[in-house]
Write a protein that holds these residues in place. Sequence first.
Motif, short mmCIF file in Angstrom:
data_model
loop_
_atom_site.label_atom_id
_atom_site.label_comp_id
_atom_site.label_asym_id
_atom_site.label_seq_id
_atom_site.Cartn_x
_atom_site.Cartn_y
_atom_site.Cartn_z
N CYS A 1 0.65 -1.14 0.08
CA CYS A 1 -0.03 0.05 -0.18
C CYS A 1 0.99 1.30 -0.04
N GLY A 2 2.30 1.19 0.29
CA GLY A 2 2.85 2.17 0.22
C GLY A 2 2.89 3.30 1.36
N LYS A 3 2.28 2.72 2.50
CA LYS A 3 1.96 3.34 3.77
C LYS A 3 2.98 2.92 4.93
N SER A 4 3.16 3.51 6.06
CA SER A 4 4.11 3.04 7.14
C SER A 4 3.69 1.74 7.42
N ILE A 5 4.94 0.90 7.99
CA ILE A 5 4.76 -0.34 8.35
C ILE A 5 4.19 -0.31 9.83
N PHE A 6 2.92 -0.21 9.77
CA PHE A 6 1.90 -0.13 10.89
C PHE A 6 1.28 -1.22 11.44
N TYR A 7 1.58 -1.58 12.96
CA TYR A 7 0.73 -2.66 13.46
C TYR A 7 0.21 -1.90 14.68
N GLU A 8 -0.66 -2.69 15.28
CA GLU A 8 -1.36 -2.35 16.49
C GLU A 8 -0.52 -1.97 17.35
N ASN A 9 0.66 -2.51 17.49
CA ASN A 9 1.49 -2.02 19.04
C ASN A 9 2.52 -1.21 18.33
N THR A 10 2.59 -0.73 17.35
CA THR A 10 3.63 0.39 16.69
C THR A 10 3.12 1.56 17.64
N LYS A 11 4.35 2.12 17.95
CA LYS A 11 4.35 3.29 19.04
C LYS A 11 5.23 4.52 18.43
N TYR A 12 4.61 5.72 18.45
CA TYR A 12 5.38 6.80 18.22
C TYR A 12 5.80 7.36 19.57
N VAL A 13 7.01 7.38 19.70
CA VAL A 13 7.79 7.87 20.77
C VAL A 13 7.75 9.24 20.99
N GLN A 14 8.68 9.97 20.25
CA GLN A 14 9.02 11.36 20.16
C GLN A 14 9.85 11.91 18.99
#
Length: 382
Positions: free
Chosen positions: A24-37
């Motif tokens: 899909c060309g989007k971020s490798i994103f999962y339910e437990n993917t976290k953005y820290v800072q």
Amino acid sequence: MYSQDELTDLQKKYDNNAIFCKNCGKSIFYENTKYVQIKNGELRYGGTTYLTKKYINSKVYNLCVCENCMNSEFDDFKNVNKLRIYNTCNKYTEYAFDIPHDEILQTNKSKAITLKNCIKKYGKEEGKKVFETYCKKQSEKNTFESKHSKYGWTKLEFDEFNKSRAVTLNNLIKKYGDVEGKRRFDVYCNKQKETKSKEYVIEKYGEDYWKHLCKEKGLSLSTFERVYGEEGKQRYEDYLNKRKKYSSNVSTKYFTNLINTYPEVFNKLKIYFGNDNEFGFFDDLSSNYYFIDFCIPELKIAIEFNGNYFHANPSIYDENYNNFWHTKCAAKEIWEKDKIKNTAIENKGFKLFVVWENDINNKETENNIINEIKNRLNGIYF
């Protein structure tokens, strides 16, 4: 917590090394993917991201498929444990990290619990013990009794479970899809042909093992007893009685003429002879099942018709003659086998007559047979 679209925008802005989903060309994103800072102009991540790596055969593979695309590719992916599923080499790992299939097979093979791998890991003696313990545990674990006790399965559920695990084309297509399923089935079939060939087995395990394997796989009494237990003997007899039998034309003609010549003797008797109508019995002493060429069970009369060539008539062939297409035995070996069979017939209480092919016109032999039948019909037994 950011959404996949938001994280995609942040990665494009702050992370020049980011790898995006190959689908899909989007971020490798999962339910437990976290953005820290964002620190010093850099994104800091936690959880499952493109930085998640898989090490296979000294090679490094980055995760390159997001969770949404994995759910679209595999119907059952939603139900797997996302924290553990990528710890092993499986169909999900192969697709999500874009790992060549051969690499997956090689890794799984090296980690499989085999005798070779156990010896490599624990040494020869300890490795054998570990492997034997594993095999015993697996055999007990996969029995109906174990599944019934642990899960309450019925026999029908147990049988359906085993069918679903079988390596069949339908099962592989169901598990891996049409194209990959067919490919895996072809690979499996070719591998089976190779590993079961005589050349492969002898080269890998030796000629003695090949002979043992052939004996174990043969349709013998020991095979039936090993597979069916107490029912083995009866199943073996049923198999032999159903199997197509072959009687020579000359023997069939001899017995037919005998019956037609003395209709008053045979007309009320149950007679067994000819193709698919021979009388059989099991001999406990030799552990063999024998068929009698001509038999009247109620009178305990048996006739064995010996073809000159097939049974190596001693008046024609010497004991070392071995040009026999059906047995590849020397004449003396054929005589010994016939002797064992004849003894087994007599031990069953039968009066046995042996008629040789070159003696079919001998009236004395014929009269002896008919007189014995008449005597026994009249209750006279010698």
